[in-house]
Design an enzyme around this catalytic site. Structure first.
Site, PDB file in Angstrom:
ATOM      1  N   TRP A 116       0.817  -0.974   0.195  1.00 24.40           N
ATOM      2  CA  TRP A 116       0.161   0.018  -0.065  1.00 24.40           C
ATOM      3  C   TRP A 116       0.761   1.173  -0.160  1.00 24.40           C
ATOM      4  O   TRP A 116       1.894   1.312   0.729  1.00 24.40           O
ATOM      5  CB  TRP A 116      -0.816  -0.137   1.258  1.00 24.40           C
ATOM      6  CG  TRP A 116      -1.606   1.264   1.179  1.00 24.40           C
ATOM      7  CD1 TRP A 116      -2.576   1.621   0.362  1.00 24.40           C
ATOM      8  CD2 TRP A 116      -1.318   2.588   2.100  1.00 24.40           C
ATOM      9  NE1 TRP A 116      -3.271   2.819   0.869  1.00 24.40           N
ATOM     10  CE2 TRP A 116      -2.317   3.353   1.631  1.00 24.40           C
ATOM     11  CE3 TRP A 116      -0.432   2.721   2.980  1.00 24.40           C
ATOM     12  CZ2 TRP A 116      -2.255   4.912   2.213  1.00 24.40           C
ATOM     13  CZ3 TRP A 116      -0.272   3.991   3.458  1.00 24.40           C
ATOM     14  CH2 TRP A 116      -1.248   5.212   3.277  1.00 24.40           C
ATOM     15  N   GLU A 125      -2.885  -3.005  -2.543  1.00 22.89           N
ATOM     16  CA  GLU A 125      -4.100  -2.370  -2.033  1.00 22.89           C
ATOM     17  C   GLU A 125      -4.503  -0.895  -2.432  1.00 22.89           C
ATOM     18  O   GLU A 125      -3.800  -0.053  -2.498  1.00 22.89           O
ATOM     19  CB  GLU A 125      -3.566  -2.414  -0.380  1.00 22.89           C
ATOM     20  CG  GLU A 125      -4.856  -1.795   0.487  1.00 22.89           C
ATOM     21  CD  GLU A 125      -4.569  -1.753   2.005  1.00 22.89           C
ATOM     22  OE1 GLU A 125      -3.463  -2.031   2.352  1.00 22.89           O
ATOM     23  OE2 GLU A 125      -5.571  -1.465   2.820  1.00 22.89           O
ATOM     24  N   LYS A 155      -7.451   2.549  -2.643  1.00 24.02           N
ATOM     25  CA  LYS A 155      -7.673   3.376  -1.633  1.00 24.02           C
ATOM     26  C   LYS A 155      -8.449   4.559  -2.540  1.00 24.02           C
ATOM     27  O   LYS A 155      -8.196   4.962  -3.684  1.00 24.02           O
ATOM     28  CB  LYS A 155      -6.664   4.022  -0.734  1.00 24.02           C
ATOM     29  CG  LYS A 155      -7.081   5.026   0.291  1.00 24.02           C
ATOM     30  CD  LYS A 155      -6.055   5.077   1.336  1.00 24.02           C
ATOM     31  CE  LYS A 155      -6.395   5.705   2.594  1.00 24.02           C
ATOM     32  NZ  LYS A 155      -5.610   5.800   3.697  1.00 24.02           N
ATOM     33  N   ASP A 183      -9.631  -3.151   1.220  1.00 21.73           N
ATOM     34  CA  ASP A 183      -9.863  -2.410   2.644  1.00 21.73           C
ATOM     35  C   ASP A 183     -11.251  -1.785   3.102  1.00 21.73           C
ATOM     36  O   ASP A 183     -11.526  -0.947   2.103  1.00 21.73           O
ATOM     37  CB  ASP A 183      -8.579  -1.465   2.998  1.00 21.73           C
ATOM     38  CG  ASP A 183      -8.728  -0.974   4.269  1.00 21.73           C
ATOM     39  OD1 ASP A 183      -9.949  -0.668   5.111  1.00 21.73           O
ATOM     40  OD2 ASP A 183      -7.642  -1.178   5.070  1.00 21.73           O
ATOM     41  N   HIS A 190     -11.829   1.768   2.589  1.00 23.85           N
ATOM     42  CA  HIS A 190     -11.136   2.270   1.305  1.00 23.85           C
ATOM     43  C   HIS A 190     -12.353   2.801   0.277  1.00 23.85           C
ATOM     44  O   HIS A 190     -11.855   2.843  -1.034  1.00 23.85           O
ATOM     45  CB  HIS A 190     -10.143   1.640   0.812  1.00 23.85           C
ATOM     46  CG  HIS A 190      -9.123   1.771   1.870  1.00 23.85           C
ATOM     47  ND1 HIS A 190      -7.799   1.353   1.242  1.00 23.85           N
ATOM     48  CD2 HIS A 190      -8.882   2.272   2.986  1.00 23.85           C
ATOM     49  CE1 HIS A 190      -6.850   1.729   2.567  1.00 23.85           C
ATOM     50  NE2 HIS A 190      -7.541   2.052   3.408  1.00 23.85           N
ATOM     51  N   HIS A 244      -8.698  -6.357   3.979  1.00 21.87           N
ATOM     52  CA  HIS A 244      -8.428  -5.653   5.428  1.00 21.87           C
ATOM     53  C   HIS A 244      -9.809  -5.302   5.865  1.00 21.87           C
ATOM     54  O   HIS A 244     -10.304  -4.254   5.447  1.00 21.87           O
ATOM     55  CB  HIS A 244      -7.644  -4.382   5.073  1.00 21.87           C
ATOM     56  CG  HIS A 244      -6.090  -4.585   4.730  1.00 21.87           C
ATOM     57  ND1 HIS A 244      -5.251  -3.708   4.652  1.00 21.87           N
ATOM     58  CD2 HIS A 244      -5.445  -5.647   4.941  1.00 21.87           C
ATOM     59  CE1 HIS A 244      -3.975  -4.041   4.719  1.00 21.87           C
ATOM     60  NE2 HIS A 244      -4.265  -5.423   4.993  1.00 21.87           N
ATOM     61  N   ASP A 293     -12.303   7.053   6.446  1.00 28.50           N
ATOM     62  CA  ASP A 293     -11.616   5.829   6.717  1.00 28.50           C
ATOM     63  C   ASP A 293     -10.846   6.068   7.705  1.00 28.50           C
ATOM     64  O   ASP A 293      -9.700   6.084   8.155  1.00 28.50           O
ATOM     65  CB  ASP A 293     -10.418   6.163   5.493  1.00 28.50           C
ATOM     66  CG  ASP A 293      -9.487   4.749   5.625  1.00 28.50           C
ATOM     67  OD1 ASP A 293      -9.818   3.784   6.159  1.00 28.50           O
ATOM     68  OD2 ASP A 293      -8.236   4.639   5.149  1.00 28.50           O
ATOM     69  N   ASP A 336     -10.819   3.677  10.469  1.00 28.55           N
ATOM     70  CA  ASP A 336     -10.116   2.509  11.153  1.00 28.55           C
ATOM     71  C   ASP A 336     -10.547   2.242  12.516  1.00 28.55           C
ATOM     72  O   ASP A 336      -9.854   2.138  13.567  1.00 28.55           O
ATOM     73  CB  ASP A 336      -8.705   2.530  11.076  1.00 28.55           C
ATOM     74  CG  ASP A 336      -8.263   2.473   9.607  1.00 28.55           C
ATOM     75  OD1 ASP A 336      -8.028   1.347   9.243  1.00 28.55           O
ATOM     76  OD2 ASP A 336      -7.460   3.441   8.911  1.00 28.55           O
ATOM     77  N   ASP A 381      -7.396  -4.575   9.733  1.00 29.63           N
ATOM     78  CA  ASP A 381      -6.780  -3.283   9.558  1.00 29.63           C
ATOM     79  C   ASP A 381      -7.345  -2.210  10.357  1.00 29.63           C
ATOM     80  O   ASP A 381      -8.504  -1.491   9.723  1.00 29.63           O
ATOM     81  CB  ASP A 381      -6.465  -2.861   7.999  1.00 29.63           C
ATOM     82  CG  ASP A 381      -5.709  -1.739   8.152  1.00 29.63           C
ATOM     83  OD1 ASP A 381      -4.859  -1.306   9.186  1.00 29.63           O
ATOM     84  OD2 ASP A 381      -5.312  -1.289   6.878  1.00 29.63           O
TER      85      ASP A 381
HETATM   86  C1  RNT Z   1      -3.934   2.456   4.436  1.00 33.98           C
HETATM   87  C2  RNT Z   1      -3.995   1.031   4.307  1.00 33.98           C
HETATM   88  C3  RNT Z   1      -2.976   0.361   4.911  1.00 33.98           C
HETATM   89  C4  RNT Z   1      -2.280   0.721   6.203  1.00 33.98           C
HETATM   90  C5  RNT Z   1      -1.467  -0.151   6.917  1.00 33.98           C
HETATM   91  C6  RNT Z   1      -0.741   0.406   8.094  1.00 33.98           C
HETATM   92  O1  RNT Z   1      -4.944   3.165   4.438  1.00 33.98           O
HETATM   93  O2  RNT Z   1      -5.057   0.672   4.910  1.00 33.98           O
HETATM   94  O3  RNT Z   1      -3.324  -0.994   4.796  1.00 33.98           O
HETATM   95  O4  RNT Z   1      -3.565   0.872   7.190  1.00 33.98           O
HETATM   96  O5  RNT Z   1      -0.657  -0.805   6.028  1.00 33.98           O
HETATM   97 ZN    ZN Z   2      -5.557  -1.272   4.682  1.00 31.20          ZN
END
Ligand code: RNT
Ligand code: ZN
Length: 414
Positions: free
Chosen positions: A179, A220, A222, A253, A256, A280, A288, A290, A320
């Site tokens: 990523w 990955e 986003k 993810d 994302h 993720h 986003d 998390d 994640d």
């Molecule tokens: C960032 C991505 C990535 C990170 C990690 C820490 O938006 O989601 O996966 O969260 O690599």
């Molecule tokens: Zn991620």
């Protein structure tokens, strides 16, 4: 209660024991970075940037490799089943040898290999293309400066080699996931140039083929990040196309995408065209953000699709998120268990009956069955699973975690 639940499920054609066996055989990759707010141990006091933000200052975060390992051990004692550990490059063991990121090698992860081997854990891996002076202006693999671009290309190449060495050492393929934060805050004149450079960088990174028994490459996508609101080079379309063309694993993810976009709905399309997916599992709240994964519709929707597509063997599940506003052991544990509960509920759905109703065009019965399934006693089956795996029941978790907070975390004040 469990025996009674089994009978109820059997009446709907669901084999509870086989659901439990599948659940036990499905590892979830535990992201090491929840334990110290994505700090890593390369530079003490490193600042997180590149559009990533951890909010909160709950006391007790891990300050060293030993503390992080101690915390992960605690989490693993609270989560049923056998799982994997997801490491970032900044979590290497740099106690005796601190090198630049383009000089990393498997030696820096040897102590993790031993640690995981003793616990029968597989390892997944990630280059760290952020928290570094060469990423400070927001670009890495798509950087206009070829010197900076090559640095990050070399870093990712080293990380693939490390991933493959770890996978070979542990006898279980390492998913090595790339990523990058690259993107623009504001209107971008030449998006194509950035994406073309990213494509070329990836081609260079993946130039050396690796044995898929040791390393599986993932990329990955986003939608946006803080400071890259208008343009993200590695968008969903970019990586989707790249993954189809080059048969790489695509990492989705859950934070994302647009907030109302369904990640679950993408799975049945993607498994037709690419060999593997990495998930993720996360929880975005408004952005986003998390947040800790919980048993919500989004997580359930994802797991239901994995089961419905019979894709569990080709989809690697990882978490994640990073929340520093609550006890970090609790954050990890609740997220792991929520993902497992969502998977269990999906495995226990009376799928054959529901599919038969659909095939017969009886959409009334299909909807009624979906609703009925929600009332089935999956919680009893989950409790049995926890019992068999010798981990605390739902109602016992908080006390156990508070004990650990008292005896370990509270002593960690700087
Ligand atoms: C960032 C991505 C990535 C990170 C990690 C820490 O938006 O989601 O996966 O969260 O690599
Ligand atoms: Zn991620």
């Amino acid at each position: 209660m469990f025996e009674r639940a089994k009978t109820l499920y059997a009446e709907l054609g669901v084999d509870v024991e086989s659901a439990l066996a599948t659940l036990a055989a499905t590892p979830i990759s535990l992201h090491c970075w929840q334990g110290d707010d994505v700090g890593g141990f390369e530079n003490p006091g490193a600042t997180l940037g590149s559009g990533l933000a951890v909010t909160g200052n709950y006391p007790g975060k891990a300050r060293s490799l030993d503390e992080l390992r101690q915390d992960i051990d605690k989490v693993l004692s609270l989560v049923p089943g056998r799982h994997r550990l997801n490491l970032h490059a900044i979590y290497g063991d740099f106690t005796s040898d601190r090198v630049e990121r383009d000089e990393l090698s498997v030696e820096h992860f040897q102590s993790w290999i031993e640690w995981c081997r003793e616990r029968s854990l597989g390892i997944d891996f990630n280059p760290t293309c952020f928290s570094h002076p060469k990423a400070d202006d927001g670009f890495t693999l798509s950087h206009p400066d070829s010197g900076i671009r090559s640095f990050w290309i070399r870093h990712c190449q080293r990380c693939r080699e490390i991933g493959a060495a770890i996978g070979a050492a542990l006898g279980s393929p390492t998913i090595t996931n790339i990523w990058i934060p690259d993107g623009m805050k504001d209107l971008t004149a030449d998006r194509l140039a950035f994406r073309r450079r990213l494509e070329h960088s990836l081609d260079e990174i993946f130039h050396v083929p690796l044995d898929p028994a040791h390393c599986i490459d993932a990329i990955e996508s986003k939608l946006f990040g803080i400071g890259s609101e208008t343009f993200v080079v590695g968008s969903h379309e970019f990586y989707l196309a790249y993954a189809v063309k080059n048969q790489k694993a695509l990492c989705l993810d859950a934070g994302h995408f647009h907030p109302t976009e369904s990640m679950a709905d993408k799975i049945s399309s993607l498994v037709l065209f690419i060999p593997r997916l990495l998930l993720h599992v996360s929880r975005g709240v408004r952005w986003d953000s998390d947040h800790v994964v919980i048993l919500d519709d989004q997580t359930l929707g994802i797991m239901r699709e994995l089961v419905a597509c019979k894709a569990l063997s080709r989809v690697h599940i990882g978490l994640d998120f990073f929340d520093a506003s609550i006890n970090r052991i609790a954050a990890w544990t609740l997220g792991m268990r929520a993902a497992q509960k969502a998977l269990l509920i999906s495995l226990l759905e009376p799928r054959d009956k529901i599919s038969a109703a659909e095939a017969a065009g009886d959409y009334t019965a299909r909807l009624a069955l979906f609703e009925q399934a929600k009332c089935l006693p999956w919680g009893v089956v989950w409790a049995e699973f926890c019992l068999r795996h010798n981990v605390p029941q739902e109602g016992e978790l908080i006390e156990t975690i508070k004990d650990y907070e008292q005896s370990v975390l509270s002593k960690r004040r700087a």
